[in-house]
Design a protein around this motif. Structure first.
Motif, PDB file in Angstrom:
ATOM      1  N   LEU A  58      60.653  63.445 -19.640  1.00 39.17           N
ATOM      2  CA  LEU A  58      61.136  62.106 -19.255  1.00 39.17           C
ATOM      3  C   LEU A  58      60.457  61.540 -18.032  1.00 39.17           C
TER       4      LEU A  58
ATOM      5  N   LEU B 129      58.990  57.899 -17.563  1.00 36.73           N
ATOM      6  CA  LEU B 129      59.670  56.697 -18.060  1.00 36.73           C
ATOM      7  C   LEU B 129      59.941  55.756 -16.894  1.00 36.73           C
TER       8      LEU B 129
ATOM      9  N   ILE C 207      60.423  53.186 -27.760  1.00 40.81           N
ATOM     10  CA  ILE C 207      61.049  53.360 -29.067  1.00 40.81           C
ATOM     11  C   ILE C 207      61.954  54.579 -28.983  1.00 40.81           C
TER      12      ILE C 207
ATOM     13  N   LEU D   6      64.328  57.128 -31.107  1.00 44.07           N
ATOM     14  CA  LEU D   6      64.724  57.607 -32.432  1.00 44.07           C
ATOM     15  C   LEU D   6      66.076  58.284 -32.282  1.00 44.07           C
TER      16      LEU D   6
ATOM     17  N   ASP E  45      64.275  61.491 -30.199  1.00 46.01           N
ATOM     18  CA  ASP E  45      62.913  61.357 -29.663  1.00 46.01           C
ATOM     19  C   ASP E  45      62.802  60.030 -28.900  1.00 46.01           C
ATOM     20  N   VAL E  46      61.817  59.977 -28.021  1.00 47.64           N
ATOM     21  CA  VAL E  46      61.452  58.751 -27.300  1.00 47.64           C
ATOM     22  C   VAL E  46      59.944  58.642 -27.370  1.00 47.64           C
ATOM     23  N   LYS E  47      59.442  57.435 -27.718  1.00 48.19           N
ATOM     24  CA  LYS E  47      57.991  57.231 -27.805  1.00 48.19           C
ATOM     25  C   LYS E  47      57.621  55.939 -27.101  1.00 48.19           C
ATOM     26  N   PRO E  48      56.416  55.881 -26.549  1.00 50.32           N
ATOM     27  CA  PRO E  48      55.968  54.605 -25.985  1.00 50.32           C
ATOM     28  C   PRO E  48      55.613  53.628 -27.099  1.00 50.32           C
ATOM     29  N   VAL E  49      55.725  52.345 -26.801  1.00 50.65           N
ATOM     30  CA  VAL E  49      55.164  51.309 -27.664  1.00 50.65           C
ATOM     31  C   VAL E  49      53.658  51.334 -27.436  1.00 50.65           C
ATOM     32  N   LEU E  50      52.885  51.364 -28.500  1.00 51.48           N
ATOM     33  CA  LEU E  50      51.429  51.411 -28.320  1.00 51.48           C
ATOM     34  C   LEU E  50      50.890  50.025 -28.024  1.00 51.48           C
TER      35      LEU E  50
END
Lengths: 137, 137
Positions: B46, B49, B56, B58, B126-131
């Protein structure tokens, strides 16, 4: 909190990409066209998928490591390490892949897609539409 | 193909939204601000962040039905049924929620987010960056 949830594969990727070293980092960085082959039990869920549309595929990145929490972005050791939740590294606690792809063809339980960087044999766990404007939802 | 994969919760949603009937259909349709509280074991993932960015999330939509393959979009029975893979219905074989949210604040293992329509208690997976543009990846 429950210990875990059971994710069931609904299909599998058929792609010329056989290993991580050869795969693009992102789908739009030179991925070959691929097929996704679904299981018979989800046939009704697929029925409105259409060639020419973009969809989001969720995969289970079964060759990823789940014990990795920090990485060098894109494997580039000249870049400082980052927490995996700010990267798209496949290595993460729950290795779910998120792929925006274009559907090129639909053939029963198989769809052909562009821009999928997942490896051959990768399990598919969900398909979602790309959301357009709120009034189109 | 393996029967299933074990998805482990990495956190949970804290939101005023308590049931499906009251929840917006999409995050940008009037969701109240919410908190996401992560588990201690993912703290290193984390660390980068930042407030002001979009990410994003999930989730595992634990109140969804997994045996539903066709639905009326948005629950509107005046619209024809569609296969769930062309809808964002929470009811689907693997009920993974996909939510683009704005991070409003970061406080240790907790982040405050805008535009999250998930119910209170929903597990995060899950946590993902916006591309962004390819050159920023």
């Amino acid at each position: 909190m429950p210990e875990s949830f059971a994710l069931r594969p609904i299909g599998r990727v058929e792609s010329p990409l056989l290993d991580r070293a050869a795969a693009p980092k992102q789908g739009d960085e030179g991925s070959p066209d691929a097929w996704v082959v679904f299981t018979e039990d989800v046939r009704p869920a697929l029925r409105d998928l259409a060639a020419g549309t973009d969809v989001i595929l969720l995969t289970w990145l079964d060759r990823a490591r789940r014990d990795v929490l920090v990485v060098h972005p894109r494997g580039d050791t000249s870049r400082p390490e980052q927490g995996v939740f700010t990267t798209r590294s496949p290595d993460r606690p729950n290795p779910i892949g998120l792929h925006r792809v274009t559907v090129l063809a639909v053939d029963g339980l198989r769809i052909q897609v562009r821009d999928l960087e997942a490896l051959d044999g990768t399990p598919i766990v969900d398909v979602k539409p790309v959301l357009g404007r709120p009034e189109d939802r």
